[in-house]
Motif scaffolding. Structure first.
Motif, PDB file in Angstrom:
ATOM      1  N   ARG A  12       0.824  -1.179  -0.101  1.00  0.00           N
ATOM      2  CA  ARG A  12       0.026  -0.237   0.131  1.00  0.00           C
ATOM      3  C   ARG A  12       0.805   1.311  -0.077  1.00  0.00           C
ATOM      4  NH1 ARG A  12      -2.876  -4.094   1.995  1.00  0.00           N
ATOM      5  NH2 ARG A  12      -4.809  -4.232   1.616  1.00  0.00           N
ATOM      6  N   GLY A  14       3.644   1.431  -1.669  1.00  0.00           N
ATOM      7  CA  GLY A  14       4.431   1.345  -3.014  1.00  0.00           C
ATOM      8  C   GLY A  14       5.745   1.198  -2.788  1.00  0.00           C
ATOM      9  N   SER A  17       5.520  -4.470  -4.894  1.00  0.00           N
ATOM     10  CA  SER A  17       4.287  -4.597  -5.555  1.00  0.00           C
ATOM     11  C   SER A  17       4.213  -6.037  -5.487  1.00  0.00           C
ATOM     12  CB  SER A  17       4.556  -4.329  -7.358  1.00  0.00           C
ATOM     13  OG  SER A  17       5.542  -5.295  -7.766  1.00  0.00           O
ATOM     14  N   ASP A  52      -0.597  -9.213 -11.079  1.00  0.00           N
ATOM     15  CA  ASP A  52      -0.721  -8.027 -11.810  1.00  0.00           C
ATOM     16  C   ASP A  52      -2.009  -7.535 -11.727  1.00  0.00           C
ATOM     17  OD1 ASP A  52       1.660  -8.270 -12.783  1.00  0.00           O
ATOM     18  OD2 ASP A  52       1.287  -9.263 -14.607  1.00  0.00           O
ATOM     19  N   ASP A  55      -1.966  -5.542  -8.456  1.00  0.00           N
ATOM     20  CA  ASP A  55      -1.332  -4.176  -8.385  1.00  0.00           C
ATOM     21  C   ASP A  55      -2.159  -3.380  -9.198  1.00  0.00           C
ATOM     22  OD1 ASP A  55       0.928  -5.191  -7.543  1.00  0.00           O
ATOM     23  OD2 ASP A  55       1.819  -6.010  -8.972  1.00  0.00           O
ATOM     24  N   GLU A  56      -3.018  -3.755 -10.326  1.00  0.00           N
ATOM     25  CA  GLU A  56      -3.864  -2.775 -11.116  1.00  0.00           C
ATOM     26  C   GLU A  56      -5.040  -2.096 -10.118  1.00  0.00           C
ATOM     27  OE1 GLU A  56      -5.547  -4.629 -14.480  1.00  0.00           O
ATOM     28  OE2 GLU A  56      -3.502  -5.126 -15.282  1.00  0.00           O
ATOM     29  N   ALA A  59      -3.153   0.365  -7.755  1.00  0.00           N
ATOM     30  CA  ALA A  59      -3.170   1.642  -8.421  1.00  0.00           C
ATOM     31  C   ALA A  59      -4.502   2.238  -8.693  1.00  0.00           C
ATOM     32  CB  ALA A  59      -2.465   1.059  -9.653  1.00  0.00           C
TER      33      ALA A  59
END
Lengths: 471, 71
Positions: A12, A14, A17, A52, A55-56, A59
């Motif tokens: 969270r 950053g 990832s 992934d 991660d999206e 983001a």
């Protein structure tokens, strides 16, 4: 050992990832599994795709909860769509499962990343889990039947893995590998999509790096499920919120007598120290005995044999040569014994459960502690323990302290409590009232913090940088 | 009536369709004897519970139980 909380904070903020965490987990599995054999299948492509996606989501500002982006392992009796469910048996098909088990769906919805399937003792019916090695001593067993999950978490390959527990199969590897293991109340976690051993004793739950991990995991896993009629419609608390409340004011029963004796001296010493530590933290400790628990093994195996035989009846008839001889003997007995023995065992289960319930009620207990196991990890080629003059099969020794909480359905947590003179882990078992996992976790978190043994790491483990890249 | 436990086990295995080379009637008979003895050991626990009464199993257990209610 990286925890879910550490991973979550890093994700969270950053600092890392999910892809990095997952790549590290996959690298650790590749580097260590030659020694450990903790995994029967690693799904690199699926895991990286899930990472992934997590991660999206991060983001995009979506927070799916504490397991979002965290790599997890799944015991190989649990269906994961696209991967075979082999149950540690050559008799099970290599065809991939068509759908996820209910708990896997819950994990995916929470953003967890499924790295692969962990090794189980054949048919989830045993405590050795070959060929898995214990990360603390590769010549020792990891326990079972969730041995791959225990080894994978202890070695830091994943911070959490799913196990199942019919007579101790989450708590036994947790104790022997120095991880946390939580068998929640019967009915707390759906069993839909999971191969059974004995349906009235089977529980699902997490093996984790820390108590906080276990709390976070149960928040995701627990809840009703229309596909499992035993899954209870009982509110699921925010377990993580109670972890720092300590034990001041709690009444904790300290079990002695049956079924703890005999036990190894180092285990007895660690258990006494654990009791003292909790007392020092403000709990009122109360010595209790429950003589009925001496019958736990007879009740446990009196139920497991017929239920397992009924579940595996077709396999036993069509391919008996593909079943381990010891397990085959159990299944044959389950089909041949007269029903009166099964009903007697069910009635005995009720007596054991009633005895535990009375113990909690009459002593006004919030929790009950025992050593998770009377002995540390056995050598891989050992059939028996020698407790002084008493010789006892390894399997029976391990199950006699854990099985009563399958019979009663009570929640039971194992936390690392120390090490024996050979450096092998010792576990503390914390049981609580039905559906009161919150108290078991609260006691476990206090003990974990005060005891300070959770930071010790096994010789075979993932380098920290594998799991959490601070860059 | 044959009271040889191995012969009885062999006959029962045949009746169940389990007469397979890897399933040994002698070992099966010995294992069954152990398990029946283990079952008999429960008699002591159940002596005060009215003997063999399958209805004593409470299907409500464990969901909904509250041991504190007995306190």
């Amino acid at each position: 050992m990286t925890s879910v909380a550490e991973a979550g904070r890093a994700l969270r903020s950053g600092r890392t990832s999910s892809r990095k965490l997952t790549e590290a987990s996959l690298a650790a599995a590749a580097a260590l599994d030659g020694d450990l054999s903790a995994f029967v299948a690693v799904d690199s492509d699926g895991a990286l795709a899930a990472a992934d996606a997590a991660d999206e989501a991060i983001a995009a500002g979506r927070d799916l909860g504490p397991l979002m982006g965290v790599p997890v392992g799944i015991k190989d009796i649990v269906d994961v769509a696209g991967l075979p469910t082999r149950c540690g048996s050559p008799a099970y098909p290599a065809a991939p499962a068509a759908a996820d088990a209910a708990l896997v769906r819950r994990l995916r919805h929470s953003g967890a990343v499924i790295v692969g399937k962990t090794t189980t003792h054949e048919l989830a019916c045993g405590v050795y889990s070959p060929p898995v090695s214990n990360p603390w001593d590769l010549d020792r067993i990891p326990g079972g039947s969730s041995g791959g999950s225990g080894a994978a978490v202890a070695a830091g390959i994943v911070p959490m893995a799913i196990g199942s527990d019919t007579g101790g199969s989450i708590r036994i590897p947790a104790s022997l590998c120095a991880t946390v293991g939580l068998k929640a109340t019967y009915g707390r976690v759906s069993r839909a999509g999971v191969a059974a051993l004995a349906w009235s004793l089977d529980h699902l739950g997490p093996l984790t790096a820390t108590v906080a991990c276990a709390a976070a995991a149960l928040e995701v896993l627990a809840g009703p499920d229309p596909l499992d009629p035993s899954a209870a419609s009982v509110p699921v608390p925010a377990y993580s919120r109670s972890l720092d409340r300590g034990v001041d004011g709690l009444r904790i029963g300290v079990l002695s007598g049956a079924p703890l004796e005999p036990m190894q001296p180092d285990v007895a010493e660690a258990f006494a120290a654990a009791s003292d530590l909790l007392g020092g933290q403000g709990a009122a400790t109360v010595g209790v005995e429950v003589p009925e628990l001496q019958h736990g093994l007879a009740a446990e195996f009196g139920i497991v044999a017929p239920e397992a035989a009924a579940y595996h009846r077709e396999l036993l008839h069509s391919r008996p040569e593909q079943i381990d001889p010891g397990i085959r003997t159990l299944l044959v007995a389950g089909l041949m014994l007269e029903p009166e023995h099964y009903f007697k065992a069910l009635q005995a289960r009720r007596a054991v459960a009633d005895a535990l319930r009375r113990t909690f009620a009459h002593n006004r207990l919030d929790a009950l502690i025992t050593p998770t196991l009377p002995a540390t990890a056995a050598a891989k080629d050992a059939d028996d323990f020698c407790f002084g003059d008493v010789v006892e099969p390894v399997t029976l020794a391990y199950v006699r302290t854990t099985g009563p909480f399958n019979l009663s359905g009570l929640p039971a947590l194992s936390v690392p409590a120390g090490f024996d003179r050979d450096g092998l882990p010792i576990g503390l078992q914390i049981a609580a009232r039905p559906f009161d996992e919150e108290t078991a976790l609260r006691v476990g978190a206090c003990f974990e913090s005060a005891a300070g043994v959770a930071s010790r790491r096994p010789p075979r483990r993932a380098p920290d940088e594998y799991v959490l890249d601070p860059a | 009536m044959n009271d040889d436990p191995v012969a009885v086990a062999a006959a029962r295995l045949r009746a169940l369709g389990l007469d397979h080379p890897v399933i040994d009637p002698a070992a099966t008979a010995a294992d069954l004897a152990d398990r029946i003895a283990q079952s008999a050991s429960l008699d002591e626990l159940l002596a005060d519970r009215g003997g063999l009464d399958p209805t004593a199993f409470d299907p409500r257990w464990p969901p909904g139980e509250d041991p504190q209610a007995e306190a």
